[in-house]
Design a protein around this motif. Structure first.
Motif, short mmCIF file in Angstrom:
data_model
loop_
_atom_site.label_atom_id
_atom_site.label_comp_id
_atom_site.label_asym_id
_atom_site.label_seq_id
_atom_site.Cartn_x
_atom_site.Cartn_y
_atom_site.Cartn_z
N ALA A 185 -3.36 -1.58 -3.41
CA ALA A 185 -2.21 -1.07 -4.15
C ALA A 185 -2.56 -0.87 -5.61
O ALA A 185 -2.18 0.14 -6.22
CB ALA A 185 -1.04 -2.04 -4.02
N ARG A 202 2.93 10.48 -9.58
CA ARG A 202 2.28 10.80 -10.85
C ARG A 202 1.81 12.25 -10.84
O ARG A 202 1.89 12.95 -11.84
CB ARG A 202 1.11 9.85 -11.05
CG ARG A 202 0.46 10.01 -12.38
CD ARG A 202 -0.40 8.81 -12.68
NE ARG A 202 0.38 7.61 -12.83
CZ ARG A 202 0.03 6.44 -12.30
NH1 ARG A 202 -1.04 6.34 -11.57
NH2 ARG A 202 0.78 5.37 -12.50
N GLY A 259 2.38 1.83 -3.37
CA GLY A 259 1.32 2.26 -4.28
C GLY A 259 1.01 3.73 -4.10
O GLY A 259 0.85 4.47 -5.08
N VAL A 312 0.83 -1.21 0.00
CA VAL A 312 0.00 0.00 0.00
C VAL A 312 0.86 1.25 0.00
O VAL A 312 0.59 2.22 -0.73
CB VAL A 312 -0.96 -0.02 1.20
CG1 VAL A 312 -1.74 1.26 1.25
CG2 VAL A 312 -1.90 -1.19 1.09
N ALA A 358 -4.50 -5.60 0.71
CA ALA A 358 -3.36 -4.76 0.35
C ALA A 358 -3.10 -4.81 -1.14
O ALA A 358 -2.81 -3.79 -1.77
CB ALA A 358 -2.12 -5.22 1.12
N LEU A 384 -4.77 2.25 -5.87
CA LEU A 384 -4.06 3.49 -5.63
C LEU A 384 -3.15 3.84 -6.79
O LEU A 384 -3.06 5.00 -7.19
CB LEU A 384 -3.21 3.35 -4.36
CG LEU A 384 -3.93 3.52 -3.05
CD1 LEU A 384 -3.00 3.16 -1.93
CD2 LEU A 384 -4.41 4.93 -2.90
N ALA A 385 -2.46 2.84 -7.35
CA ALA A 385 -1.39 3.15 -8.31
C ALA A 385 -1.87 3.16 -9.75
O ALA A 385 -1.11 3.53 -10.62
CB ALA A 385 -0.27 2.12 -8.15
N ARG A 386 -3.13 2.79 -9.98
CA ARG A 386 -3.58 2.71 -11.38
C ARG A 386 -3.77 4.12 -11.94
O ARG A 386 -4.04 5.06 -11.22
CB ARG A 386 -4.87 1.89 -11.42
CG ARG A 386 -6.09 2.58 -11.95
CD ARG A 386 -7.30 1.84 -11.52
NE ARG A 386 -7.98 2.61 -10.52
CZ ARG A 386 -9.25 3.00 -10.63
NH1 ARG A 386 -9.97 2.60 -11.61
NH2 ARG A 386 -9.82 3.77 -9.72
N ARG A 387 -3.60 4.21 -13.24
CA ARG A 387 -3.77 5.50 -13.90
C ARG A 387 -5.25 5.72 -14.12
O ARG A 387 -5.92 4.91 -14.73
CB ARG A 387 -3.03 5.46 -15.24
CG ARG A 387 -2.90 6.81 -15.90
CD ARG A 387 -2.19 6.65 -17.23
NE ARG A 387 -0.83 6.17 -17.04
CZ ARG A 387 0.20 6.96 -16.74
NH1 ARG A 387 0.01 8.24 -16.61
NH2 ARG A 387 1.40 6.48 -16.59
#
Lengths: 101, 169
Positions: free
Chosen positions: B159, A86, A79, A76, B155, B162-165
């Motif tokens: 993750a 970004r 991430g 997490v 998790a 959270l991290a995806r475009r």
């Protein structure tokens, strides 16, 4: 018992303090997370020491759960780092003072 | 292994892990920090072996050094951090952080100086590390074990979310 328990606890305390220092002093968010890993390792060390001292496997079980939660925390946390990166390049926490930009 | 060799090995690994932890939190280059953390994890795994926690040592090497650290390195390589070596390593308040760390170390050290009471012999059976850990993990601690799996699943999903475009945002 080969290794004295007090030595293990002392080593664990020193490693935890190094982790605390790293977390408070570093300004790079990735290295702050790494300092948390150092602290978790110190805790695992004392758990394994107690497990041997009390001749009970529960300490090792608890250390395994700590490792599992650490893996989740890293997933997490990193991430979040990628999502923040970004929006605004860089990994310094001083740059991340605004919630919206 | 005789007691003297084991004790010498413990002192070596304790000294090496403290040194590599200090280097890990003070190096300027983040990749060097990661490599010192790798050294720290390996030495801690050695101490686990001395403490009769063979399974924990294996998990430490495979999960920590093998998976978590590689994950850190991947993210570090993905992010472009060209000015990391120019910027100051520590925030302006680093003496305060050092004082907090020293205070904590002193407190914990004082707390552990008192000799611990020993378990009377025969109360706990001698540990057969892997067998006992496995029996406890899948018997008495089966529910926490499943919950740990659920935490890891949450998790992973978190993750990814959270991290995806985000398209169109």
């Amino acid at each position: 018992m080969i290794v004295p328990m007090n030595m293990v606890l002392g080593l664990s305390a020193v490693l935890f303090a190094i982790g605390v220092f790293g977390f408070l002093a570093r300004r790079n968010i990735i290295l702050m997370l790494v300092s948390v890993e150092v602290m978790l390792n110190a805790v695992n060390l004392s758990l394994a020491g107690f497990s041997q001292h009390l001749e009970n496997p529960r300490g090792q079980i608890l250390a395994l759960f700590v490792i599992a939660v650490a893996a989740a925390e890293v997933g997490v946390g990193l991430g979040l780092v990628i999502a923040l990166n970004r929006n605004k390049p860089g990994a310094g926490v001083s740059d991340l003072t605004k919630l919206k930009w | 292994m005789t007691d003297a060799t084991a004790l010498a090995a413990f002192y070596y690994m304790a000294a090496a892990s403290v040194a590599s932890a200090i280097l890990a939190v003070t190096r300027r280059n983040p990749v060097h920090s990661m490599l010192w953390v790798l050294a720290l994890f390996m030495h801690v795994a050695g101490i686990f072996l001395l403490l009769d926690a063979e399974f924990l040592a294996a998990v430490q090497v495979i999960v920590y050094a093998g998976a978590i650290l590689i994950f850190y390195l991947f993210v570090l390589m993905l992010l472009d951090l060209p000015d990391e070596e120019i910027r100051p390593r520590f925030g302006n308040h680093w003496p305060l952080a050092a004082a907090v760390g020293l205070c904590f170390a002193a407190l914990a050290w004082i707390a552990q100086v008192e000799p611990l009471e020993t378990v009377e012999a025969g109360k706990g059976q001698a540990l057969e590390s892997l067998r006992d850990v496995g029996m406890a993990l899948f018997g008495q601690f089966a529910l926490p074990f499943e919950i740990a799996g659920l935490v890891l699943l949450a998790a992973i999903v978190g993750a990814v979310v959270l991290a995806r475009r985000r398209i169109g945002l």
